[in-house]
Write a protein that holds these residues in place. Structure first.
Motif, PDB file in Angstrom:
ATOM      1  N   TYR A 105      52.011  28.011  40.001  1.00 56.95           N
ATOM      2  CA  TYR A 105      52.207  28.870  41.030  1.00 56.95           C
ATOM      3  C   TYR A 105      51.636  30.161  41.166  1.00 56.95           C
ATOM      4  CZ  TYR A 105      56.186  26.207  41.287  1.00 56.95           C
ATOM      5  OH  TYR A 105      57.240  24.844  41.322  1.00 56.95           O
ATOM      6  N   TRP A 106      51.197  30.952  42.210  1.00 62.12           N
ATOM      7  CA  TRP A 106      50.252  32.185  42.337  1.00 62.12           C
ATOM      8  C   TRP A 106      51.127  33.078  43.258  1.00 62.12           C
ATOM      9  CZ3 TRP A 106      45.793  32.753  39.716  1.00 62.12           C
ATOM     10  CH2 TRP A 106      45.361  31.486  39.206  1.00 62.12           C
ATOM     11  N   GLY A 107      50.952  34.414  42.728  1.00 60.07           N
ATOM     12  CA  GLY A 107      51.573  35.427  43.410  1.00 60.07           C
ATOM     13  C   GLY A 107      50.412  36.038  44.770  1.00 60.07           C
ATOM     14  N   GLN A 108      50.813  36.927  45.252  1.00 58.58           N
ATOM     15  CA  GLN A 108      49.605  37.311  46.534  1.00 58.58           C
ATOM     16  C   GLN A 108      48.719  38.392  46.332  1.00 58.58           C
ATOM     17  OE1 GLN A 108      52.766  38.828  45.803  1.00 58.58           O
ATOM     18  NE2 GLN A 108      52.226  40.914  46.172  1.00 58.58           N
ATOM     19  N   GLY A 109      48.774  38.864  44.883  1.00 61.81           N
ATOM     20  CA  GLY A 109      47.882  39.671  44.168  1.00 61.81           C
ATOM     21  C   GLY A 109      48.165  40.949  44.660  1.00 61.81           C
ATOM     22  N   THR A 110      47.748  41.933  43.746  1.00 57.72           N
ATOM     23  CA  THR A 110      47.667  43.323  43.843  1.00 57.72           C
ATOM     24  C   THR A 110      46.539  44.105  43.526  1.00 57.72           C
ATOM     25  OG1 THR A 110      48.962  45.262  43.417  1.00 57.72           O
ATOM     26  CG2 THR A 110      48.619  43.757  41.632  1.00 57.72           C
ATOM     27  N   GLN A 111      45.781  45.179  44.304  1.00 61.73           N
ATOM     28  CA  GLN A 111      44.676  45.706  44.299  1.00 61.73           C
ATOM     29  C   GLN A 111      44.711  46.758  43.150  1.00 61.73           C
ATOM     30  OE1 GLN A 111      41.578  45.104  45.985  1.00 61.73           O
ATOM     31  NE2 GLN A 111      40.652  46.210  44.538  1.00 61.73           N
ATOM     32  N   VAL A 112      43.639  46.566  42.180  1.00 57.38           N
ATOM     33  CA  VAL A 112      43.321  47.699  41.229  1.00 57.38           C
ATOM     34  C   VAL A 112      41.893  48.049  41.470  1.00 57.38           C
ATOM     35  CG1 VAL A 112      43.008  48.218  38.830  1.00 57.38           C
ATOM     36  CG2 VAL A 112      44.882  46.791  39.561  1.00 57.38           C
ATOM     37  N   THR A 113      41.816  49.471  41.838  1.00 51.61           N
ATOM     38  CA  THR A 113      40.580  50.030  41.838  1.00 51.61           C
ATOM     39  C   THR A 113      40.410  51.179  41.012  1.00 51.61           C
ATOM     40  OG1 THR A 113      40.590  49.362  44.431  1.00 51.61           O
ATOM     41  CG2 THR A 113      39.093  51.247  43.583  1.00 51.61           C
ATOM     42  N   VAL A 114      39.246  51.136  40.165  1.00 47.60           N
ATOM     43  CA  VAL A 114      39.026  52.147  39.084  1.00 47.60           C
ATOM     44  C   VAL A 114      37.827  52.982  39.442  1.00 47.60           C
ATOM     45  CG1 VAL A 114      38.692  52.456  36.843  1.00 47.60           C
ATOM     46  CG2 VAL A 114      39.867  50.518  37.457  1.00 47.60           C
ATOM     47  N   SER A 115      38.053  54.291  40.030  1.00 48.09           N
ATOM     48  CA  SER A 115      36.714  54.814  40.692  1.00 48.09           C
ATOM     49  C   SER A 115      37.305  56.485  40.375  1.00 48.09           C
ATOM     50  CB  SER A 115      36.773  54.630  42.137  1.00 48.09           C
ATOM     51  OG  SER A 115      35.755  55.268  42.630  1.00 48.09           O
ATOM     52  N   SER A 116      36.205  57.274  40.070  1.00 50.01           N
ATOM     53  CA  SER A 116      36.356  58.654  40.241  1.00 50.01           C
ATOM     54  C   SER A 116      36.085  59.118  41.561  1.00 50.01           C
ATOM     55  CB  SER A 116      35.280  59.183  39.195  1.00 50.01           C
ATOM     56  OG  SER A 116      34.117  58.851  39.745  1.00 50.01           O
TER      57      SER A 116
END
Length: 116
Positions: A105-116
């Motif tokens: 099973y898989w989830g729908q995903g969550t965005q992680v953005t690493v930026s200054s």
């Protein structure tokens, strides 16, 4: 029917931290499933970030060892990914996965953005 719902993503500066959560619900005995976090950056294949077995053995991608920690709370049917010392290259959509035998099973995903 099994549902995996991720939360905790967002925008963070390099060197910062985030904790992702994945809550499982439905027809599954959470404690007997292996759980994992995967990520997919634009233009790249989905890759395993971290995994934890039903017996709480863990493994990590080399790129996150020493920075990320996966854990599970079987009483809450939840798996976590603590991410420290984040880098721009950690930017991706992070997906939760649960797996046992032929069940995947898989989830729908969550965005992680690493930026200054």
């Amino acid at each position: 029917q099994v549902q995996l719902v991720e939360s905790g993503g967002g925008l963070v500066q390099p060197g910062g931290s985030l904790r992702l959560s994945c809550a499982a619900s439905g027809r599954m005995i959470f404690s007997i499933y292996a759980m994992g976090w995967y990520r997919q950056a634009p233009g790249k294949q989905r890759e395993l970030v971290a995994a934890i077995t039903s017996g709480r053995r863990t493994n990590y991608a080399d790129s996150v060892k020493g920075r990320f920690t996966i854990s599970r709370d079987n009483a809450k049917n939840t798996v976590y990914l603590q991410m420290n010392s984040l880098k721009p290259e950690d930017t991706a959509v992070y997906y939760c996965n649960s797996r046992r035998d032929e069940y995947d099973y898989w989830g729908q995903g969550t965005q992680v953005t690493v930026s200054s």
